[in-house]
Design a protein around this motif. Sequence first.
Motif, mmCIF file in Angstrom:
data_model
loop_
_atom_site.group_PDB
_atom_site.id
_atom_site.type_symbol
_atom_site.label_atom_id
_atom_site.label_comp_id
_atom_site.label_asym_id
_atom_site.label_seq_id
_atom_site.Cartn_x
_atom_site.Cartn_y
_atom_site.Cartn_z
ATOM 1 N N VAL A 29 0.823 -1.210 0.000
ATOM 2 C CA VAL A 29 0.000 0.000 0.000
ATOM 3 C C VAL A 29 0.856 1.258 0.000
ATOM 4 C CG1 VAL A 29 -1.829 1.263 1.189
ATOM 5 C CG2 VAL A 29 -1.833 -1.234 1.206
ATOM 6 N N LEU A 30 1.834 1.307 0.891
ATOM 7 C CA LEU A 30 2.646 2.515 1.038
ATOM 8 C C LEU A 30 4.115 2.178 0.807
ATOM 9 C CD1 LEU A 30 0.975 3.888 4.307
ATOM 10 C CD2 LEU A 30 0.508 4.621 1.963
ATOM 11 N N ALA A 31 4.483 2.063 -0.452
ATOM 12 C CA ALA A 31 5.892 1.801 -0.767
ATOM 13 C C ALA A 31 6.742 2.998 -0.347
ATOM 14 C CB ALA A 31 6.054 1.522 -2.258
ATOM 15 N N ALA A 32 7.947 2.706 0.112
ATOM 16 C CA ALA A 32 8.819 3.760 0.636
ATOM 17 C C ALA A 32 9.509 4.531 -0.490
ATOM 18 C CB ALA A 32 9.872 3.143 1.558
ATOM 19 N N ASP A 33 9.853 5.782 -0.207
ATOM 20 C CA ASP A 33 10.685 6.634 -1.072
ATOM 21 C C ASP A 33 10.051 6.922 -2.434
ATOM 22 O OD1 ASP A 33 12.644 6.619 0.920
ATOM 23 O OD2 ASP A 33 13.541 4.787 0.137
ATOM 24 N N LEU A 34 8.740 6.898 -2.504
ATOM 25 C CA LEU A 34 8.100 7.187 -3.786
ATOM 26 C C LEU A 34 7.990 8.683 -4.060
ATOM 27 C CD1 LEU A 34 5.172 4.655 -4.338
ATOM 28 C CD2 LEU A 34 7.338 4.821 -5.548
ATOM 29 N N LEU A 37 6.090 5.107 -15.279
ATOM 30 C CA LEU A 37 4.782 5.257 -14.649
ATOM 31 C C LEU A 37 4.149 3.893 -14.363
ATOM 32 C CD1 LEU A 37 3.202 8.249 -16.618
ATOM 33 C CD2 LEU A 37 4.040 8.236 -14.257
ATOM 34 N N ALA A 38 4.294 2.966 -15.313
ATOM 35 C CA ALA A 38 3.734 1.625 -15.111
ATOM 36 C C ALA A 38 4.414 0.925 -13.938
ATOM 37 C CB ALA A 38 3.886 0.805 -16.386
ATOM 38 N N ARG A 39 5.720 1.100 -13.829
ATOM 39 C CA ARG A 39 6.449 0.490 -12.713
ATOM 40 C C ARG A 39 6.019 1.098 -11.385
ATOM 41 N NH1 ARG A 39 10.898 1.311 -14.673
ATOM 42 N NH2 ARG A 39 11.541 3.190 -13.561
ATOM 43 N N MET A 40 5.792 2.406 -11.381
ATOM 44 C CA MET A 40 5.342 3.063 -10.160
ATOM 45 C C MET A 40 3.945 2.570 -9.769
ATOM 46 S SD MET A 40 5.076 7.145 -9.325
ATOM 47 C CE MET A 40 6.868 7.280 -9.194
ATOM 48 N N GLU A 41 3.068 2.413 -10.749
ATOM 49 C CA GLU A 41 1.713 1.932 -10.473
ATOM 50 C C GLU A 41 1.735 0.525 -9.887
ATOM 51 O OE1 GLU A 41 -1.528 3.970 -13.392
ATOM 52 O OE2 GLU A 41 -0.171 2.515 -14.308
ATOM 53 N N LEU A 72 -1.488 6.281 -6.936
ATOM 54 C CA LEU A 72 -1.906 7.655 -6.666
ATOM 55 C C LEU A 72 -0.917 8.648 -7.261
ATOM 56 C CD1 LEU A 72 -3.906 9.527 -5.153
ATOM 57 C CD2 LEU A 72 -2.362 9.378 -3.183
ATOM 58 N N TYR A 73 0.367 8.393 -7.069
ATOM 59 C CA TYR A 73 1.383 9.292 -7.600
ATOM 60 C C TYR A 73 1.397 9.277 -9.135
ATOM 61 C CZ TYR A 73 3.535 10.413 -3.103
ATOM 62 O OH TYR A 73 3.773 10.906 -1.841
ATOM 63 N N ALA A 74 1.190 8.107 -9.728
ATOM 64 C CA ALA A 74 1.172 8.019 -11.186
ATOM 65 C C ALA A 74 0.014 8.827 -11.761
ATOM 66 C CB ALA A 74 1.077 6.562 -11.618
ATOM 67 N N SER A 75 -1.132 8.808 -11.085
ATOM 68 C CA SER A 75 -2.269 9.608 -11.555
ATOM 69 C C SER A 75 -1.947 11.096 -11.486
ATOM 70 C CB SER A 75 -3.518 9.298 -10.728
ATOM 71 O OG SER A 75 -3.389 9.795 -9.396
ATOM 72 N N GLY A 76 -1.232 11.508 -10.446
ATOM 73 C CA GLY A 76 -0.831 12.908 -10.334
ATOM 74 C C GLY A 76 0.178 13.301 -11.389
#
Length: 205
Positions: free
Chosen positions: A38-43, A61-65, A73-77
């Motif tokens: 859920v909450l990966a570190a250092d994103l 972006l795909a790797r981040m998702e 959430l960050y990829a959507s932003g």
Amino acid sequence: MLSIIQAAGWPIWPLLATSVIALALIIERLLALRRSRVLAADLLSEASLLATRPQIPADALARMERSSALGRLYASGLRARHLPRARLESAMEDAGRSIAHELERYLNALGTIAAVAPLMGLFGTVIGMIEIFSGWSPTGGDPAQLARGISIALYNTALGILIAIPALIFQRWFRARVSEYVLALEQAGARLLDALRPNDKGVAG
């Protein structure tokens, strides 16, 4: 144990199936709600670095998702980073609602099992008692056999309660965990929003 299950009658089989479903849901949620999922570190630092690029690679972006719910959430932003702050915030809120819905997946089913299992057990006991007393003759019969039949019928109620207790405990615990994650995601999203649009606070887009 098998002889007791067979003697308890057919109502115990739905209870056993319910116990298997409850166990599967608990295991699935334990794996899905791990903090690393859920909450990966250092994103945030990675997202801020990607935001400085004119074009963000699709594979990044795909790797981040794939990394975690926070990564989604960050990829959507990052995809909406060129939009005004209000629309960027709206896009991230939409993603956040979708993520929250996925985090709560199966929790209602687990709560339903916790509520219904004792009723299923009581139903099985009632069916067993009806069968016992329908074959009982007031002029004769073995009291010891009657007592044993009642004892076996009560196994349905005992199993229903045994299923309901851990199901209810885990359902409440998972809900508390999801609430904690949702709050953390909201705070993390706000930090990324401020990093992407630091000068647009309070400005409508």
